[in-house]
Design a protein around this motif. Sequence first.
Motif, short mmCIF file in Angstrom:
data_model
loop_
_atom_site.label_atom_id
_atom_site.label_comp_id
_atom_site.label_asym_id
_atom_site.label_seq_id
_atom_site.Cartn_x
_atom_site.Cartn_y
_atom_site.Cartn_z
N GLU A 153 0.81 -1.22 0.00
CA GLU A 153 0.00 0.00 0.00
C GLU A 153 0.84 1.27 0.00
O GLU A 153 0.31 2.36 0.01
N THR A 154 2.15 1.15 -0.01
CA THR A 154 3.01 2.31 0.11
C THR A 154 3.29 2.95 -1.25
O THR A 154 3.25 2.29 -2.28
N ALA A 155 3.62 4.24 -1.24
CA ALA A 155 3.96 4.96 -2.47
C ALA A 155 5.46 4.97 -2.71
O ALA A 155 5.95 5.65 -3.60
N LEU A 156 6.21 4.18 -1.93
CA LEU A 156 7.67 4.18 -2.04
C LEU A 156 8.17 3.88 -3.45
O LEU A 156 9.02 4.61 -3.97
N PRO A 157 7.67 2.84 -4.14
CA PRO A 157 8.18 2.58 -5.50
C PRO A 157 7.97 3.76 -6.45
O PRO A 157 8.84 4.05 -7.28
N ASP A 158 6.85 4.47 -6.32
CA ASP A 158 6.60 5.63 -7.18
C ASP A 158 7.58 6.76 -6.87
O ASP A 158 8.07 7.42 -7.79
#
Length: 196
Positions: A153-158
């Motif tokens: 659910e994290t936006a880390l890859p983006d």
Amino acid sequence: MTTLAVVSAGLGQPSSTRLLADRLAAATSGALPDVTVETIDLRDHAHAMVDATLTGFPSGTFRAAVETVTDADGLIAVTPIFNASYNGLFKTFFDVLEDGALDGTPVLLGATGGTARHSLAIDHAMRPLFAYLRASAAPTGVYAASEDWGSGETALPDRITRAGTELAALMSARPAPPKPGPYDAPVPFEELLARR
């Protein structure tokens, strides 16, 4: 050939700091053609960094690490956050660099920590350091808290992709270093006399 230096100040092995550094390097190199990535784990040079601080110059394999960073076309710098700022290894490494060594160098800032509460450390601690070193920091810094690693659910890859693309653009736009002129490397006077 474009070179990208990656500095990781993680203390453990394995390290979430190194994991973030590797992912940032992959995102940057994926957006750049023909790039060589060279990673430096500062924990491997801890004693040499202290020696360099005391003597005023790096030596041995640490000298090679410093030259890798100062000669690179771009830099990724990642540190764990302790007490709301970068760790001592990270600061010591950048203290050892000669004045002007990073002038205009494109740099991507990254940090890791146990909680999202320290995410502003990139802006209040790291950006001023690299502004002082006259490096050119990418707009997006990437902070990864512990909860960012296990959840889908994290936006880390983006954030990693966006930051890597920004660094690649800065590196591509950086002008090539000037070619040496005829007076940049004069022949020593002793050598001229010896030719007679």
